[in-house]
Design an enzyme around this catalytic site. Structure first.
Site, PDB file in Angstrom:
ATOM      1  N   CYS A  77       0.814  -1.305  -0.215  1.00  0.00           N
ATOM      2  CA  CYS A  77       0.331  -0.269   0.248  1.00  0.00           C
ATOM      3  C   CYS A  77       0.829   1.443  -0.403  1.00  0.00           C
ATOM      4  O   CYS A  77       1.651   1.241   0.703  1.00  0.00           O
ATOM      5  CB  CYS A  77      -1.144  -0.368   1.378  1.00  0.00           C
ATOM      6  SG  CYS A  77      -1.829   1.533   1.527  1.00  0.00           S
ATOM      7  N   CYS A 188      -0.718   3.497  -6.146  1.00  0.00           N
ATOM      8  CA  CYS A 188      -2.200   2.613  -5.342  1.00  0.00           C
ATOM      9  C   CYS A 188      -1.885   1.570  -6.034  1.00  0.00           C
ATOM     10  O   CYS A 188      -2.447   1.514  -7.199  1.00  0.00           O
ATOM     11  CB  CYS A 188      -3.197   3.819  -5.496  1.00  0.00           C
ATOM     12  SG  CYS A 188      -4.039   2.555  -4.573  1.00  0.00           S
TER      13      CYS A 188
HETATM   14  N1  DGL Z   1      -4.161   0.488  -2.102  1.00  0.00           N
HETATM   15  C1  DGL Z   1      -3.948   1.691  -1.231  1.00  0.00           C
HETATM   16  C2  DGL Z   1      -2.370   2.316  -1.294  1.00  0.00           C
HETATM   17  O1  DGL Z   1      -2.247   1.836  -2.273  1.00  0.00           O
HETATM   18  C3  DGL Z   1      -4.600   2.759  -1.319  1.00  0.00           C
HETATM   19  C4  DGL Z   1      -6.177   2.673  -0.981  1.00  0.00           C
HETATM   20  C5  DGL Z   1      -6.918   3.144   0.455  1.00  0.00           C
HETATM   21  O2  DGL Z   1      -7.220   4.382   0.013  1.00  0.00           O
HETATM   22  O3  DGL Z   1      -7.255   2.684   1.382  1.00  0.00           O
HETATM   23  O4  DGL Z   1      -2.248   3.423  -1.379  1.00  0.00           O
END
Ligand code: DGL
Length: 260
Positions: A77, A188
């Site tokens: 993430c 993301c």
């Molecule tokens: N998948 C997450 C990232 O790579 C973000 C998603 C969220 O906002 O929780 O930033």
């Protein structure tokens, strides 16, 4: 190093199903490892929270993952990486902890002085880590940050193409008008799942990059350096979701097969 520790699972954590894009690359290069895929659906989305909120959440999650016996943590993430990885490493110096950051560096190689759009959550783009990354490459690339609030929720609902995704992409790029773009960085881990829609919208001349493969390679290097590569063939993937009655295991499996 004791065998049990080597054969313990690697934890892969995200706020939801996005980290599956990183798990897919981990499985490609470390197919014999066991994994705990940890989706913190109770606290999602991370991207619109404050840095301190995400840091506190990640420190709690680290304790849970250690309690589950994880031998390493891959923070799949971008948002949690920028808010928490430095402090996590300080608190657990002997635990391999690997994060992900927007693939701005490889974007510099796309052409001479490219125009690069970085799609990410509002928090990722606000963080010091991103500002430093931007400063480092500002003389090589024109970098345009593009906050995408709400896109992770669309993907969490299982929509990776179709009208809703088309409309989101059209609207979020609208402020850029006719600006010529050379590369788009998916900052993301959810966004690789809408790559086909992005390709359709952006056309053939725009390179789309993400950091999943680089993160998986770094994880392998770190786990190997710690002497923790697994020695068993008995591997499995366990899915954990923090929100009750929100079992997205089937969606995770579908997304995983989408990337194969
Ligand atoms: N998948 C997450 C990232 O790579 C973000 C998603 C969220 O906002 O929780 O930033």
């Amino acid at each position: 190093m004791c065998k049990d520790k080597k054969n313990a699972p690697i934890a892969v954590i995200d706020s939801g199903v996005g980290g599956i894009s990183v798990l897919s690359e981990l499985l490609r290069i470390m197919p014999h490892e066991s994994y705990i895929y940890f989706a913190d659906s109770k606290n999602a989305p991370y991207g619109v929270k404050t840095r301190d909120e995400v840091l506190a959440i990640m420190l709690e999650n680290t304790k849970i993952l250690l309690g589950e016996g994880a031998k390493a943590i891959v923070v799949a993430c971008n948002t949690a990486t920028s808010a928490a990885v430095r402090v996590m490493r300080e608190k657990y110096p002997s635990l391999p902890i690997v994060g992900i950051e927007p693939a701005i560096k490889p974007a510099a190689l796309v052409c001479e002085h490219p125009t690069v759009v970085v799609m990410a959550t509002p928090l990722t783009l606000k963080e010091e880590k991103f500002k430093n990354l931007m400063d480092r490459f500002a003389s090589d690339e024109e970098i345009i940050p593009l906050a995408c609030p709400g896109l992770m929720e669309i993907i969490e609902s299982g929509q990776t193409d179709g009208e809703v995704v088309d409309a989101y992409v059209r609207d979020v790029f609208a402020p850029l008008g006719d600006k010529k773009i050379d590369a788009v960085v998916l900052g993301c881990t959810h966004y690789p799942f809408v790559k086909k829609t992005l390709e359709k919208f952006l056309g053939d001349n725009v390179v789309i990059l993400d950091g999943a493969a680089g993160t998986a390679r770094e994880a392998k290097r770190r786990i190997e350096a710690a002497g923790l590569l697994c020695e068993s063939d008995d591997h499995r993937i366990e899915y954990l979701f923090t929100k009750e009655n929100d079992d997205k295991e089937e969606l995770c499996k579908r997304l995983l097969s989408q990337l194969k």
